[in-house]
Motif scaffolding. Structure first.
Motif, PDB file in Angstrom:
ATOM      1  N   LYS A  50       0.656  -1.162  -0.057  1.00 47.02           N
ATOM      2  CA  LYS A  50      -0.129  -0.038  -0.028  1.00 47.02           C
ATOM      3  C   LYS A  50       0.891   1.220   0.104  1.00 47.02           C
ATOM      4  CE  LYS A  50      -4.727  -0.282   1.638  1.00 47.02           C
ATOM      5  NZ  LYS A  50      -5.587   0.022   2.787  1.00 47.02           N
ATOM      6  N   PHE A  51       0.497   2.185  -0.734  1.00 50.06           N
ATOM      7  CA  PHE A  51       1.002   3.509  -0.686  1.00 50.06           C
ATOM      8  C   PHE A  51       0.142   4.599   0.050  1.00 50.06           C
ATOM      9  CE2 PHE A  51       3.352   1.632  -4.248  1.00 50.06           C
ATOM     10  CZ  PHE A  51       4.170   2.168  -4.555  1.00 50.06           C
ATOM     11  N   ASP A  52       0.948   5.467   0.688  1.00 52.90           N
ATOM     12  CA  ASP A  52       0.399   6.524   1.324  1.00 52.90           C
ATOM     13  C   ASP A  52      -0.492   7.353   0.586  1.00 52.90           C
ATOM     14  OD1 ASP A  52      -0.448   8.466   3.176  1.00 52.90           O
ATOM     15  OD2 ASP A  52       1.637   8.923   3.967  1.00 52.90           O
ATOM     16  N   LEU A  53      -1.746   7.413   0.533  1.00 54.26           N
ATOM     17  CA  LEU A  53      -2.715   8.532  -0.241  1.00 54.26           C
ATOM     18  C   LEU A  53      -2.478   9.940  -0.078  1.00 54.26           C
ATOM     19  CD1 LEU A  53      -5.872   6.514  -0.599  1.00 54.26           C
ATOM     20  CD2 LEU A  53      -3.807   6.552  -2.275  1.00 54.26           C
ATOM     21  N   LEU A  54      -1.799  10.269   1.208  1.00 55.57           N
ATOM     22  CA  LEU A  54      -1.662  11.719   1.527  1.00 55.57           C
ATOM     23  C   LEU A  54      -0.458  12.110   0.821  1.00 55.57           C
ATOM     24  CD1 LEU A  54      -2.333  11.378   5.536  1.00 55.57           C
ATOM     25  CD2 LEU A  54      -3.744  11.966   3.928  1.00 55.57           C
ATOM     26  N   GLN A  55       0.384  11.520   0.165  1.00 59.04           N
ATOM     27  CA  GLN A  55       1.411  11.782  -0.378  1.00 59.04           C
ATOM     28  C   GLN A  55       1.088  12.371  -1.996  1.00 59.04           C
ATOM     29  OE1 GLN A  55       4.277  12.862   0.784  1.00 59.04           O
ATOM     30  NE2 GLN A  55       4.575  11.861   2.648  1.00 59.04           N
ATOM     31  N   ARG A  56      -0.338  12.098  -2.327  1.00 56.97           N
ATOM     32  CA  ARG A  56      -0.935  12.225  -3.838  1.00 56.97           C
ATOM     33  C   ARG A  56      -0.194  13.684  -4.092  1.00 56.97           C
ATOM     34  NH1 ARG A  56      -5.588  10.840  -3.660  1.00 56.97           N
ATOM     35  NH2 ARG A  56      -5.355   9.072  -4.907  1.00 56.97           N
ATOM     36  N   PRO A  57       0.565  13.835  -5.311  1.00 61.59           N
ATOM     37  CA  PRO A  57       1.035  15.118  -5.932  1.00 61.59           C
ATOM     38  C   PRO A  57      -0.101  16.038  -6.516  1.00 61.59           C
ATOM     39  CG  PRO A  57       1.744  13.615  -7.164  1.00 61.59           C
ATOM     40  CD  PRO A  57       1.289  12.596  -6.166  1.00 61.59           C
TER      41      PRO A  57
END
Length: 438
Positions: A50-57
Motif C-alpha cells: 500500500k502507498f500513502d494516499l496523503l502523499q498524492r502530488p
C-alpha cells in the motif's frame, strides 16, 4: 496469468473500487487510486503493498488525460512522486507514465513547473556510472549518435507515492541512483537495477510540442527557475546582428584611425618655457570656429610630478575656461628589473566658439619629488625645469568613432553573450565543479 489486452476495467481486490484499465498489454502493476494498494496485474490483481494516499502530488496531468506529444497520441496511465534528499534539502518531481497504442510507453516529468519527455533509449550509447564519475579527473562525456553528452549530475531518489498502471512494480522507499549526461538538445539518464541497465533519453516539452488535453494541462503549470534542457529561443536576427555589428565596428575603427592621423595645422611654432618664467601667456589665432583645437604639454621631470594650471581667454578677453593637467613620470629598478610609470605629456582640447585671437595662460601651480630619503638630494635635479607647448587647430578626433565602434562591438557580441549566459544557466545545477577538473 497473462494480462487480458481486451480488459477495460477491474475492481480493486483490496477495496472493491472500480478501476479503468488504460495501459495496454505490458502493464504488470495497477495501483488503486482509492486505497493505494498495488495490485499484481499478472496474478489476478493480487494486492502487493500500500502507498500513502496523503502523499498524492498536485499535477494537471491526471490519469486518463489524453493528448498528443510530437503528433503521437498518448494517455496518462500512472503517476509516481519521487523524492531526493541531500544535505537537508529535498527535491520532488512527478513522473507520469504515458501509453500510446502505436508507440508504446514513455514518461512525462513535471519538476518545478517544467515538463520533459523521456523514452527508453535502445541504441548503442555506452555507459556512465557513478563509480566512473567518482574516479574521473575531468568531466566524463560520451559521444552518442553524433552528439556529445557531458556528465551533469548523480541523484539518488525514492518513490513515495504511486497511482495507476505501470510496466514494472514500484516499491515505496526503494532507492535508485541515476547518472545524467547533458548535450545541447537532450539528456541521457543511466540507472542500473539488479536485472538490467536502463538508459532513457529526455527532451524538453514546449507548448507547441503538445496537442489535445495535454495543452490545457500544460497551461496549468507555471515554470520557475532555469532548466538544463530548456532551449534558448532562436533569434532570427542573431546572425544579422553579428555580421552587421562587426562590419560597422571595423568601419568605425578604420575611420577613427584615419582621422587620428589628421593632425590639423599649427597655431604656433613649438615653444619651450622654463618653469622659472611661468606664468606665461601665449596668444594664438583660430581661423575657423567649431574646429577642434588641441593644446599639448610636455615636461622634462623624472621621479617628480607637476600640476599645470591652464586658462584660456576668447578674442573678446572673456575667460573661456580654466583647467589643469598633471605631468608626472617615475622610474626605478627593483628585484623584478627596471620599471617606469606615468607620463610627462598631457593635453586638452576644445572647440573655439568664434574665430580670432585666443590667449593661453600657463602656470606651475604645484610640484613635488618622489625618491627614497637617501637619494632625495640627488633626485632634486630631476624636478621639472621646462615645459614644452604645442597648439594645433583643425585637429580631427576619432574619439566618438571609437565610442561608436564599442557600441557596434556590443551589438555584434550580444548573440554570443546571450548564448554564453544561457549555457551557464543550463549547467549551474550540475554537481560537477571546476575543482573536479584540477
Amino acid at each position: 496469468m497473462s494480462l487480458n489486452p481486451d480488459l477495460k476495467a477491474i475492481n480493486c481486490t483490496a477495496c472493491g473500487a472500480g478501476l479503468d484499465v488504460l495501459g495496454g498489454g505490458r502493464v504488470t502493476t495497477h495501483i488503486c487510486a482509492y486505497c493505494g494498494s498495488a495490485l499484481d496485474a499478472l496474478d489476478n490483481y493480487r494486492a502487493l503493498q500500500k502507498f500513502d494516499l496523503l502523499q498524492r502530488p498536485e499535477t494537471s496531468f491526471k490519469i486518463g488525460t489524453a493528448g498528443q506529444i510530437f503528433d503521437v497520441d498518448f494517455t496518462v496511465i500512472g503517476l509516481l512522486l519521487h523524492q531526493e534528499t541531500w544535505h537537508g534539502r529535498i527535491w520532488r518531481w512527478v513522473d507520469h507514465q504515458v501509453f500510446s497504442p502505436t508507440h508504446g510507453y514513455a514518461w512525462i516529468t513535471l519538476e518545478e513547473g517544467h515538463l520533459t519527455f523521456s523514452r527508453r533509449y535502445r541504441k548503442p550509447a555506452g555507459w556512465m556510472s557513478s563509480e566512473q564519475v567518482n574516479r574521473a579527473d575531468t568531466r566524463p562525456q560520451l559521444s552518442v549518435a553524433g552528439e556529445i553528452y557531458k556528465y551533469y549530475d548523480t541523484s539518488t531518489s525514492e518513490v513515495i507515492f504511486a497511482e495507476g498502471e505501470f510496466t514494472w512494480t514500484p516499491r515505496q522507499g526503494k532507492r535508485t541512483t541515476t547518472v545524467t549526461a547533458l548535450s545541447e538538445t537532450a539528456m541521457l539518464s543511466f540507472s542500473a537495477t539488479a536485472r538490467e541497465r536502463e538508459i532513457y533519453r529526455t527532451t524538453y516539452l514546449e507548448r507547441d510540442d503538445l496537442g489535445g488535453g495535454f495543452v490545457a494541462a500544460y497551461d496549468a503549470v507555471a515554470p520557475s527557475g532555469a532548466h538544463p534542457l530548456k532551449g534558448r529561443k532562436a533569434n532570427s536576427h542573431g546572425s544579422f546582428l553579428m555580421k552587421t555589428g562587426l562590419g560597422a565596428m571595423l568601419t568605425c575603427l578604420v575611420l577613427s584611425g584615419f582621422m587620428a592621423l589628421q593632425g590639423g595645422v599649427r597655431a604656433i611654432d613649438p615653444q619651450v618655457h622654463s618653469v622659472l618664467d611661468l606664468p606665461v601667456t601665449v596668444p594664438f589665432d583660430v581661423s575657423e570656429a567649431g574646429r577642434l583645437t588641441r593644446i599639448d604639454l610636455e615636461g622634462n621631470g623624472r621621479n617628480s610630478w607637476s600640476y599645470l594650471a591652464v586658462e584660456l581667454e576668447d578674442p573678446e578677453g572673456e575667460l573661456l575656461f580654466e583647467s589643469g593637467r598633471t605631468v608626472e613620470y617615475y622610474n626605478g629598478r627593483d628585484q623584478d628589473g627596471s620599471w617606469s610609470e606615468g607620463s610627462n605629456r598631457a593635453s586638452l582640447a576644445f572647440f573655439p566658439p568664434v574665430p580670432g585671437t585666443y590667449r593661453l595662460t600657463l602656470d606651475l601651480e604645484e610640484t613635488g619629488l618622489w625618491a627614497p630619503r637617501q637619494n632625495a638630494a640627488a633626485s632634486a635635479q630631476h624636478r621639472m625645469t621646462q615645459i614644452g607647448l604645442r597648439i594645433r587647430t583643425g585637429v580631427s578626433s576619432g574619439f566618438w568613432l571609437m565610442i561608436l565602434a564599442l557600441c557596434f562591438g556590443g551589438v555584434a557580441g550580444y548573440p554570443a553573450l546571450r548564448r554564453m549566459l544561457h549555457n551557464r544557466a543550463r549547467w549551474q545545477g550540475s554537481d560537477w565543479t571546476e575543482e573536479d577538473d584540477d
